[in-house]
Motif scaffolding. Structure first.
Motif, PDB file in Angstrom:
ATOM      1  N   GLY A 161       0.808  -1.218   0.000  1.00  0.00           N
ATOM      2  CA  GLY A 161       0.000   0.000   0.000  1.00  0.00           C
ATOM      3  C   GLY A 161       0.839   1.264   0.000  1.00  0.00           C
ATOM      4  N   LEU A 162       2.107   1.138  -0.376  1.00  0.00           N
ATOM      5  CA  LEU A 162       3.005   2.288  -0.457  1.00  0.00           C
ATOM      6  C   LEU A 162       3.223   2.656  -1.916  1.00  0.00           C
ATOM      7  CD1 LEU A 162       5.643   1.082   2.167  1.00  0.00           C
ATOM      8  CD2 LEU A 162       3.806   2.743   2.520  1.00  0.00           C
ATOM      9  N   LEU A 198       5.124  -2.014   5.390  1.00  0.00           N
ATOM     10  CA  LEU A 198       6.121  -2.825   4.692  1.00  0.00           C
ATOM     11  C   LEU A 198       6.382  -4.132   5.435  1.00  0.00           C
ATOM     12  CD1 LEU A 198       7.937  -2.770   2.211  1.00  0.00           C
ATOM     13  CD2 LEU A 198       9.671  -1.674   3.603  1.00  0.00           C
ATOM     14  N   ILE A 199       6.566  -4.056   6.740  1.00  0.00           N
ATOM     15  CA  ILE A 199       6.801  -5.249   7.546  1.00  0.00           C
ATOM     16  C   ILE A 199       5.596  -6.181   7.487  1.00  0.00           C
ATOM     17  CG2 ILE A 199       7.111  -6.090   9.913  1.00  0.00           C
ATOM     18  CD1 ILE A 199       8.862  -3.539  10.341  1.00  0.00           C
ATOM     19  N   ALA A 200       4.390  -5.614   7.543  1.00  0.00           N
ATOM     20  CA  ALA A 200       3.173  -6.426   7.470  1.00  0.00           C
ATOM     21  C   ALA A 200       3.061  -7.127   6.119  1.00  0.00           C
ATOM     22  CB  ALA A 200       1.938  -5.557   7.724  1.00  0.00           C
ATOM     23  N   ALA A 239       3.023 -11.131   5.707  1.00  0.00           N
ATOM     24  CA  ALA A 239       1.927 -11.818   5.016  1.00  0.00           C
ATOM     25  C   ALA A 239       2.439 -12.682   3.867  1.00  0.00           C
ATOM     26  CB  ALA A 239       0.910 -10.799   4.498  1.00  0.00           C
ATOM     27  N   ALA A 240       3.552 -12.274   3.263  1.00  0.00           N
ATOM     28  CA  ALA A 240       4.139 -13.028   2.150  1.00  0.00           C
ATOM     29  C   ALA A 240       5.059 -14.146   2.639  1.00  0.00           C
ATOM     30  CB  ALA A 240       4.913 -12.081   1.238  1.00  0.00           C
ATOM     31  N   GLY A 241       5.247 -14.244   3.969  1.00  0.00           N
ATOM     32  CA  GLY A 241       6.058 -15.321   4.520  1.00  0.00           C
ATOM     33  C   GLY A 241       7.527 -15.003   4.674  1.00  0.00           C
ATOM     34  N   ILE A 242       7.862 -13.722   4.734  1.00  0.00           N
ATOM     35  CA  ILE A 242       9.256 -13.311   4.898  1.00  0.00           C
ATOM     36  C   ILE A 242       9.512 -12.917   6.345  1.00  0.00           C
ATOM     37  CG2 ILE A 242      10.939 -11.493   4.345  1.00  0.00           C
ATOM     38  CD1 ILE A 242      10.715 -13.452   2.107  1.00  0.00           C
TER      39      ILE A 242
END
Length: 92
Positions: A26-27, A52-54, A58-61
């Protein structure tokens, strides 16, 4: 907090470009570009960093902080679940 190198590495690990990361978080693309161009630690407002962290979470990183459990004991990134397959452009 994480470094610009970790940010770039996490994006590459997912196989996505800056535009796709911007959509996931969302950036804006310029915000992602500024963050990746940071000299060391990623700089940005708290809201942007949280987004960014979220998105990475969510992508598994998982971002590995200095001294956190890892074989090399340095900073890095890793997939939290290696079985997760990320499809670029897909939305959760």
């Amino acid at each position: 907090m994480f470094t610009a190198a970790q940010l770039r590495a996490a994006r590459v690990l997912l196989g996505i470009d800056q535009r796709q990361l911007a959509e996931m978080s969302g950036l804006s693309v310029p915000t992602i570009q500024r963050m990746e161009a940071s000299e060391t630690m990623v700089r940005g407002n708290v809201d942007s960093l949280v987004k960014l962290i979220a998105a990475f979470d969510a992508a598994g990183i998982e971002m590995i902080d200095e001294g956190a459990a890892s074989t090399a004991q340095g900073r890095g990134v890793r997939l939290k679940n290696p079985a997760v397959k990320i499809i670029p452009g897909a939305r959760a």
